[in-house]
Design an enzyme around this catalytic site. Structure first.
Site, PDB file in Angstrom:
ATOM      1  N   ARG A  69      18.367  37.033  50.754  1.00 38.51           N
ATOM      2  CA  ARG A  69      18.030  35.535  51.328  1.00 38.51           C
ATOM      3  C   ARG A  69      17.042  34.994  51.092  1.00 38.51           C
ATOM      4  O   ARG A  69      16.823  33.658  51.040  1.00 38.51           O
ATOM      5  CB  ARG A  69      18.054  36.186  53.042  1.00 38.51           C
ATOM      6  CG  ARG A  69      18.013  34.620  53.774  1.00 38.51           C
ATOM      7  CD  ARG A  69      17.496  34.600  55.138  1.00 38.51           C
ATOM      8  NE  ARG A  69      16.816  35.558  55.728  1.00 38.51           N
ATOM      9  CZ  ARG A  69      15.514  35.632  55.781  1.00 38.51           C
ATOM     10  NH1 ARG A  69      14.799  34.890  55.038  1.00 38.51           N
ATOM     11  NH2 ARG A  69      14.843  36.818  56.458  1.00 38.51           N
ATOM     12  N   TYR A 123      28.219  10.257  50.294  1.00 35.10           N
ATOM     13  CA  TYR A 123      29.214  11.450  50.607  1.00 35.10           C
ATOM     14  C   TYR A 123      29.072  11.659  51.990  1.00 35.10           C
ATOM     15  O   TYR A 123      27.854  11.693  52.759  1.00 35.10           O
ATOM     16  CB  TYR A 123      28.669  12.553  49.781  1.00 35.10           C
ATOM     17  CG  TYR A 123      29.347  13.918  50.198  1.00 35.10           C
ATOM     18  CD1 TYR A 123      30.796  13.870  49.382  1.00 35.10           C
ATOM     19  CD2 TYR A 123      28.850  14.853  50.890  1.00 35.10           C
ATOM     20  CE1 TYR A 123      31.497  15.305  49.643  1.00 35.10           C
ATOM     21  CE2 TYR A 123      29.773  15.864  51.312  1.00 35.10           C
ATOM     22  CZ  TYR A 123      30.913  16.113  50.587  1.00 35.10           C
ATOM     23  OH  TYR A 123      31.710  17.346  50.871  1.00 35.10           O
ATOM     24  N   ASP A 197      21.914  12.489  43.936  1.00 35.55           N
ATOM     25  CA  ASP A 197      22.890  13.460  43.997  1.00 35.55           C
ATOM     26  C   ASP A 197      23.687  13.146  42.726  1.00 35.55           C
ATOM     27  O   ASP A 197      24.406  12.063  42.582  1.00 35.55           O
ATOM     28  CB  ASP A 197      23.845  13.305  45.389  1.00 35.55           C
ATOM     29  CG  ASP A 197      25.110  14.279  45.614  1.00 35.55           C
ATOM     30  OD1 ASP A 197      25.645  14.592  44.131  1.00 35.55           O
ATOM     31  OD2 ASP A 197      25.556  14.402  46.388  1.00 35.55           O
ATOM     32  N   LYS A 222      31.680  21.754  42.255  1.00 30.39           N
ATOM     33  CA  LYS A 222      32.652  20.735  41.555  1.00 30.39           C
ATOM     34  C   LYS A 222      32.246  20.969  40.012  1.00 30.39           C
ATOM     35  O   LYS A 222      32.594  22.036  39.538  1.00 30.39           O
ATOM     36  CB  LYS A 222      32.181  19.116  41.721  1.00 30.39           C
ATOM     37  CG  LYS A 222      31.911  19.051  43.182  1.00 30.39           C
ATOM     38  CD  LYS A 222      33.115  18.995  43.974  1.00 30.39           C
ATOM     39  CE  LYS A 222      32.799  19.171  45.494  1.00 30.39           C
ATOM     40  NZ  LYS A 222      31.989  18.028  46.147  1.00 30.39           N
TER      41      LYS A 222
HETATM   42  C1  LIG Z   1      31.133  17.863  47.354  1.00 36.99           C
HETATM   43  C2  LIG Z   1      29.980  17.038  47.209  1.00 36.99           C
HETATM   44  C3  LIG Z   1      28.919  17.224  48.237  1.00 36.99           C
HETATM   45  C4  LIG Z   1      28.833  18.500  48.899  1.00 36.99           C
HETATM   46  O1  LIG Z   1      29.091  19.952  48.272  1.00 36.99           O
HETATM   47  P1  LIG Z   1      29.675  21.197  48.909  1.00 36.99           P
HETATM   48  O2  LIG Z   1      29.514  22.092  47.607  1.00 36.99           O
HETATM   49  O3  LIG Z   1      30.953  20.790  49.313  1.00 36.99           O
HETATM   50  O4  LIG Z   1      28.564  21.419  49.936  1.00 36.99           O
HETATM   51  C5  LIG Z   1      27.864  16.765  48.070  1.00 36.99           C
HETATM   52  N1  LIG Z   1      27.760  15.366  47.391  1.00 36.99           N
HETATM   53  C6  LIG Z   1      28.816  15.173  46.550  1.00 36.99           C
HETATM   54  C7  LIG Z   1      28.738  14.004  45.537  1.00 36.99           C
HETATM   55  C8  LIG Z   1      30.130  15.850  46.636  1.00 36.99           C
HETATM   56  O5  LIG Z   1      31.183  15.478  45.831  1.00 36.99           O
END
Ligand SMILES: *Cc1c(COP(=O)(O)O)cnc(C)c1O
Length: 408
Positions: A69, A123, A197, A222
Site C-alpha cells: 500500500r 473529464y 491531464d 488508456k
Molecule cells: C479515462 C480518463 C480518466 C480517468 O481514468 P480512470 O483510469 O478511468 O480512472 C481521466 N482523464 C481522462 C482524460 C480520461 O480519458
C-alpha cells in the site's frame, strides 16, 4: 552485490530513475522497465505479488517498511522508473486508476478555501470530483473555455486562494487544444501549480514537462497500458511533488496492484509503435469521413480546416494528434444510430487508447449527465460520434466506416 541490490528492492534514488543518456522514446519504453535492476537476470521485472516484505532496516524507522500500500513494492517501483523515464520526469507514481492519480494530486495540493482553474469540458470524473467531493471540503473551481486566454483567466483569479491551473491536453470529445504555453506562463506569473491531464496525447505526442508544466497526469487505463485490460493511473513531476502525492496516496490507499503494474509495464513497451499507428489511423479516417457528403463536420486538429490545427502543429511532436476524434452526420441522431449499428469492426463502447477501435455517441454516454441545452452550449450535438481508433489496418477501418456510411 547483495540480495537487495540484485532484486532492485532498494528504493531507487531519483537520479537512477532517469535513463543514463537520452535515447529515443521507443528505446526508453523497452529498456527503462528494468532500469532499477534485473532480478535473477530476467529480461522483465517479475510480478512481486506480495503485500509485505521482511523488515531489514532499523534506522529509517517507518520508511524502511516495505508494504505494497505504501507504493514501494519492486514491481510498482520498476513501473515508476519506466514512467518517469518516458515522461522525462524526476519521478513518477503509478496508482490504481486515473482518478486515483487525479484525486490524490488535488488532495495533496489543495486545502479548504482553495480555488482551481479547470477547463469547462474537463473529464467527467474530474468535473464531479471538483463539483461534489472537493466542494464539500471547501474547494471551489472556475471553468475556463478552450479558446480563453490570460485576460479571462485573470478575471477569475482569487488572490491568495487560486492554487492550481488544471488543464487537459485535448478536450473530449471535440479534441480542442488550449493555448498550453500561455497556461504555463500564466501559472508561473501567478504562482499556481500547473497540472495537465495528458491521457489523450501520451508522452509520444506531447512533452508537458518540457513545456514547463509542473505535473503530468494520465489515465494509464488508456494508451499507456493500451489493451483495454487494466485500470491504472500515473502522476509525474519533480521528486518533491511526487513524494508529496505519494504521502497522500499512502493514506487514501489507491496503490496499484502488482499484477496491474506488470500489465501497464508490458503495455508501455509497445507504446511508441501503437501511438504512431493510432495517430495515422485517426488522421486517415478523419480525412476519409470529411470527404463524404453525408458527413457534416469532422473534429480533428490534424485536419488543415480545424481551428486548432496551428496549435497542434506547434505543440504536438510530429503533429501527432492521437487516436481520438469526433464527427457529425448531416442527418443527425437517427443517422448516427444507423451508422453505429452498421459498423462491424468498431465496437460501440466507452473508453479509448486500446488496440481495438471504439465508438460512442457522447450524448448517451460520457455527456449523458448534461441537459440538452448544456450539451448544446458545449458544442456537443446529440448526433455527434466519437471515434477512438485502434491499431487495425487502415484499409480495414476505412472499409468498415465506408460500408456503415453507405447504409445511412
Ligand atoms: C479515462 C480518463 C480518466 C480517468 O481514468 P480512470 O483510469 O478511468 O480512472 C481521466 N482523464 C481522462 C482524460 C480520461 O480519458
Amino acid at each position: 552485490m547483495n540480495d537487495r541490490d540484485s532484486t532492485g528492492c532498494e528504493e531507487p534514488a531519483a537520479a537512477a530513475l532517469r535513463p543514463p543518456r537520452r535515447h529515443g522514446l521507443g528505446t526508453t519504453a523497452v529498456h527503462a522497465a528494468t532500469a532499477p535492476g534485473r532480478v535473477q537476470g530476467a529480461c522483465v521485472t517479475p510480478i512481486f505479488q506480495a503485500a509485505t516484505f521482511a523488515f531489514e532496516g532499523t534506522e529509517d524507522g517507518y520508511h524502511a517498511v516495505r508494504y505494497t500500500r505504501c507504493n514501494n513494492n519492486p514491481t510498482q517501483l520498476a513501473l515508476a522508473a519506466q514512467l518517469a523515464a518516458l515522461e522525462g520526469a524526476e519521478a513518477a507514481l503509478p496508482l490504481a486508476s486515473g482518478m486515483a492519480a487525479i484525486s490524490s494530486t488535488l488532495l495533496h495540493l489543495l486545502e479548504p478555501g482553495a480555488h482551481v482553474l479547470v477547463p469547462s469540458s474537463t473529464y467527467g470524473g474530474t468535473h464531479d470530483l471538483l463539483a461534489s467531493l472537493l466542494r464539500r471540503w471547501g474547494v471551489s473551481a472556475s471553468a475556463v473555455g478552450p479558446d480563453s486566454g490570460p485576460r479571462e483567466w485573470e478575471a477569475m483569479l482569487q488572490p491568495g486562494k487560486t492554487r492550481v491551473f488544471y488543464v487537459e491536453a485535448l478536450s473530449n470529445p471535440l479534441v480542442q487544444i488550449m493555448d498550453l504555453r500561455a497556461v504555463v506562463a500564466f501559472a508561473r506569473r501567478h504562482g499556481l501549480v500547473s497540472i495537465i491531464d495528458a491521457t489523450f496525447t501520451t508522452p509520444l505526442n506531447l512533452r508537458p514537462l518540457e513545456l514547463g508544466f509542473d505535473v503530468v497526469l494520465h489515465s494509464a487505463t488508456k494508451y499507456l497500458s493500451g489493451h483495454s485490460d487494466v485500470i491504472a493511473g500515473v502522476v509525474a513531476g519533480s521528486s518533491e511533488l511526487v513524494e508529496g502525492v505519494k504521502a497522500t496516496a499512502n493514506l487514501l490507499g489507491p496503490s496499484i496492484d502488482p499484477h496491474a503494474a506488470f500489465l501497464v509495464s508490458r503495455g508501455l513497451r509497445t507504446l511508441a509503435l501503437r501511438v504512431v499507428r493510432q495517430n495515422s489511423n485517426a488522421l486517415e479516417l478523419a480525412r476519409f469521413l470529411a470527404r463524404s457528403p453525408k458527413v457534416l463536420r469532422v473534429h480533428h486538429p490534424g485536419l488543415e480546416a480545424s481551428p486548432y490545427h496551428q496549435r497542434a502543429q506547434a505543440l504536438f511532436a510530429n503533429g501527432g494528434c492521437g487516436g481520438v476524434f469526433s464527427f457529425e452526420l448531416a442527418d443527425g441522431v437517427d443517422a448516427a444510430e444507423t451508422l453505429l449499428k452498421g459498423l462491424r469492426l468498431a465496437l460501440v463502447a466507452p473508453s479509448l487508447g486500446g488496440v481495438e477501435t471504439l465508438v460512442t455517441r457522447p450524448a448517451t454516454t460520457s455527456h449523458a449527465g448534461l441537459s440538452p441545452s448544456e450539451r448544446e452550449a458545449a458544442g456537443i450535438s446529440d448526433g455527434l460520434i466519437r471515434v477512438a481508433v485502434g491499431i487495425e489496418d487502415t484499409a480495414d477501418l476505412l472499409a468498415d466506416f465506408g460500408t456503415a456510411l453507405a447504409g445511412v
